[in-house]
Scaffold this active site. Structure first.
Site, PDB file in Angstrom:
ATOM      1  CB  THR A 100      -2.762  12.987 -28.535  1.00 51.72           C
ATOM      2  OG1 THR A 100      -2.047  13.494 -29.662  1.00 51.72           O
ATOM      3  CG2 THR A 100      -4.259  13.154 -28.762  1.00 51.72           C
ATOM      4  CE  LYS A 131      -3.388  14.683 -32.507  1.00 49.47           C
ATOM      5  NZ  LYS A 131      -3.147  14.529 -33.955  1.00 49.47           N
TER       6      LYS A 131
HETATM    7  N1  LIG Z   1       2.960   8.951 -34.356  1.00 44.44           N
HETATM    8  C1  LIG Z   1       2.180   9.909 -34.837  1.00 44.44           C
HETATM    9  O1  LIG Z   1       1.928   9.971 -36.058  1.00 44.44           O
HETATM   10  C2  LIG Z   1       1.576  10.944 -33.946  1.00 44.44           C
HETATM   11  C3  LIG Z   1       1.460  10.766 -32.587  1.00 44.44           C
HETATM   12  N2  LIG Z   1       0.869  11.739 -31.816  1.00 44.44           N
HETATM   13  C4  LIG Z   1       0.767  11.577 -30.374  1.00 44.44           C
HETATM   14  O2  LIG Z   1       2.073  11.819 -29.846  1.00 44.44           O
HETATM   15  C5  LIG Z   1       2.307  10.994 -28.712  1.00 44.44           C
HETATM   16  C6  LIG Z   1       3.551  10.150 -28.942  1.00 44.44           C
HETATM   17  O3  LIG Z   1       3.312   9.350 -30.074  1.00 44.44           O
HETATM   18  P1  LIG Z   1       4.442   8.397 -30.699  1.00 44.44           P
HETATM   19  O4  LIG Z   1       5.756   9.056 -30.626  1.00 44.44           O
HETATM   20  O5  LIG Z   1       3.898   7.948 -31.999  1.00 44.44           O
HETATM   21  O6  LIG Z   1       4.387   7.180 -29.678  1.00 44.44           O
HETATM   22  P2  LIG Z   1       5.448   6.042 -29.362  1.00 44.44           P
HETATM   23  O7  LIG Z   1       4.645   4.891 -28.883  1.00 44.44           O
HETATM   24  O8  LIG Z   1       6.389   5.865 -30.488  1.00 44.44           O
HETATM   25  O9  LIG Z   1       6.280   6.665 -28.132  1.00 44.44           O
HETATM   26  C7  LIG Z   1       5.689   6.802 -26.866  1.00 44.44           C
HETATM   27  C8  LIG Z   1       6.650   7.458 -25.909  1.00 44.44           C
HETATM   28  O10 LIG Z   1       6.027   7.520 -24.612  1.00 44.44           O
HETATM   29  C9  LIG Z   1       6.908   6.901 -23.662  1.00 44.44           C
HETATM   30  N3  LIG Z   1       6.126   6.300 -22.583  1.00 44.44           N
HETATM   31  C10 LIG Z   1       5.115   5.415 -22.692  1.00 44.44           C
HETATM   32  N4  LIG Z   1       4.633   5.106 -21.458  1.00 44.44           N
HETATM   33  C11 LIG Z   1       5.377   5.792 -20.563  1.00 44.44           C
HETATM   34  C12 LIG Z   1       5.357   5.911 -19.150  1.00 44.44           C
HETATM   35  N5  LIG Z   1       4.465   5.256 -18.396  1.00 44.44           N
HETATM   36  N6  LIG Z   1       6.258   6.730 -18.575  1.00 44.44           N
HETATM   37  C13 LIG Z   1       7.150   7.420 -19.327  1.00 44.44           C
HETATM   38  N7  LIG Z   1       7.231   7.354 -20.661  1.00 44.44           N
HETATM   39  C14 LIG Z   1       6.329   6.559 -21.283  1.00 44.44           C
HETATM   40  C15 LIG Z   1       7.680   5.878 -24.453  1.00 44.44           C
HETATM   41  O11 LIG Z   1       8.855   5.492 -23.750  1.00 44.44           O
HETATM   42  P3  LIG Z   1       9.588   4.079 -24.058  1.00 44.44           P
HETATM   43  O12 LIG Z   1      10.466   4.352 -25.246  1.00 44.44           O
HETATM   44  O13 LIG Z   1      10.336   3.784 -22.822  1.00 44.44           O
HETATM   45  O14 LIG Z   1       8.495   3.079 -24.346  1.00 44.44           O
HETATM   46  C16 LIG Z   1       7.965   6.686 -25.716  1.00 44.44           C
HETATM   47  O15 LIG Z   1       9.000   7.616 -25.496  1.00 44.44           O
HETATM   48  C17 LIG Z   1       1.017  10.204 -28.490  1.00 44.44           C
HETATM   49  O16 LIG Z   1       0.223  10.886 -27.578  1.00 44.44           O
HETATM   50  C18 LIG Z   1       0.379  10.210 -29.881  1.00 44.44           C
HETATM   51  O17 LIG Z   1      -1.020  10.042 -29.819  1.00 44.44           O
HETATM   52  C19 LIG Z   1       0.433  12.926 -32.354  1.00 44.44           C
HETATM   53  C20 LIG Z   1       0.546  13.147 -33.690  1.00 44.44           C
HETATM   54  C21 LIG Z   1       1.091  12.170 -34.585  1.00 44.44           C
HETATM   55  O1  LIG Z   2      -2.180  12.003 -34.427  1.00 44.49           O
HETATM   56  C1  LIG Z   2      -1.834  11.632 -35.515  1.00 44.49           C
HETATM   57  C2  LIG Z   2      -1.691  12.479 -36.669  1.00 44.49           C
HETATM   58  O2  LIG Z   2      -1.343  11.964 -37.758  1.00 44.49           O
HETATM   59  O3  LIG Z   2      -1.918  13.693 -36.530  1.00 44.49           O
END
Ligand SMILES: NC(=O)C1=CN([C@@H]2O[C@H](COP(=O)(O)OP(=O)(O)OC[C@H]3O[C@@H](n4cnc5c(N)ncnc54)[C@H](OP(=O)(O)O)[C@@H]3O)[C@@H](O)[C@H]2O)C=CC1
Ligand SMILES: O=CC(=O)O
Length: 289
Positions: free
Chosen positions: A95, A170
């Site tokens: 997102t 989104k």
């Molecule tokens: N969780 C949810 O319910 C939902 C989330 N989203 C969206 O999906 C995306 C991921 O969410 P989510 O999985 O929950 O997030 P997390 O915080 O669990 O995971 C984030 C990921 O991004 C990586 N990351 C962060 N910073 C960097 C960087 N500078 N360089 C490379 N990798 C990086 C992390 O790596 P590392 O492990 O090394 O920290 C990890 O793999 C977000 O944009 C969120 O808004 C969308 C729908 C639902």
């Molecule tokens: O981005 C979060 C979700 O629940 O959708």
């Protein structure tokens, strides 16, 4: 079908696991490389860098925390851009704001690659069960090529036209969700403080016109102050921030979303950013006369 997957956080881990379980060959990369090991147990290969993953796979999906992460994985050393070329596709499901998505799109397509943004609606559990709603925009050919993967990851995918439309959709959806979570939390606190049983409130809400899976799913855990993260609060606040910026650009007044953003900011400042976004309830609960 061989797919690359960059980013194994809450969502990326569940999504790549789903692809593996449904017969896809998956090569994974995560900034913290050790998080790849669990996927390897289920048959994934590891790429040491985003560039290595893209070199190996015709299609690469990214699921990263925010615009800074999405840009870094593409533009930094050993990033996607070093290996993308014609015949390869890059799908960013993170997102982010439309500007970030457009910047990535321009860079990928200028090297001959195809780009699709495809953020998702739905959280940890829908990611685990392949019930996401996919909001795709960009290269129509890449969208059609990606349908077998989207069919595994989601219950429905939409193609919304030009790059930016998926990101905007989104942000609109999550702006509404963040505002709803604040109103819901205020309602729970108000019911408790005014001497009502908040469990009765949950039952009543669930039978009426504003019944929804979020209230139903999160309400009971919230009342126990269980905010185990499905959707981290820091990401919800990022989405409010980006949605408010979209509102600024389009001169849309959003006082409700702005107030909700303030609550999420306050929760972050109190160290609640890694908890579920339902933890905003805790800061509303704290405010007393
Ligand atoms: N969780 C949810 O319910 C939902 C989330 N989203 C969206 O999906 C995306 C991921 O969410 P989510 O999985 O929950 O997030 P997390 O915080 O669990 O995971 C984030 C990921 O991004 C990586 N990351 C962060 N910073 C960097 C960087 N500078 N360089 C490379 N990798 C990086 C992390 O790596 P590392 O492990 O090394 O920290 C990890 O793999 C977000 O944009 C969120 O808004 C969308 C729908 C639902
Ligand atoms: O981005 C979060 C979700 O629940 O959708």
């Amino acid at each position: 079908m061989e797919v690359g997957f960059l980013g194994l956080g809450i969502m990326g881990k569940a999504m790549s696991m789903n692809l593996l379980k449904n017969g896809f060959k998956v090569t994974v990369w995560n900034r913290t490389l050790s998080k790849c090991n669990e996927l390897v147990e289920f048959g994934a290969s590891i790429g040491e860098t985003p560039a290595q993953v893209v070199k190996k796979c015709r299609l690469t999906i990214a699921m990263l925390s925010d615009p800074a992460a999405a840009l870094s994985v593409v533009f930094d050393k050993d990033g996607v851009l070093e290996q993308i070329d014609s015949g390869k596709g890059y799908i960013d499901m993170s997102t982010v704001d439309p500007e970030t998505s457009s910047k990535i799109s321009e860079a990928i397509t200028s090297k001959g690659g195809a780009f699709l943004e495809a953020p998702v609606s739905g959280s940890k559990q829908p990611a685990e069960t392949g019930q996401l709603v996919i909001l795709a925009a960009g290269d129509k050919g890449l969208y059609e090529e990606s349908i077998p993967a989207f069919d595994v990851l989601g219950k429905k995918s939409f193609f919304l036209g030009q790059v930016g439309n998926g990101a905007k959709m989104k942000l609109v959806v999550n702006m509404i969700m963040g505002s709803m979570m604040n109103a819901f939390s205020e309602g729970l606190v108000l019911s408790e403080r005014s001497g009502l049983n908040p469990h009765d409130l949950l039952d009543i809400l669930d039978l009426g016109a504003i019944a929804n899976p979020m209230f139903r799913g999160k309400g009971p855990a919230m009342l126990k102050s269980n905010h185990s993260p499905a959707f981290p609060l820091k990401h919800q606040q990022k989405d409010m921030r980006l949605a408010l910026a979209l509102g600024d650009e389009n001169a849309v007044s959003m006082p409700v979303a702005a107030a909700a953003n303030e609550s999420f900011k306050k929760a972050r400042s109190m160290g609640l950013g890694d908890l579920d976004f339902s933890a905003v309830y805790e800061i509303l609960k704290m405010t007393k006369d």
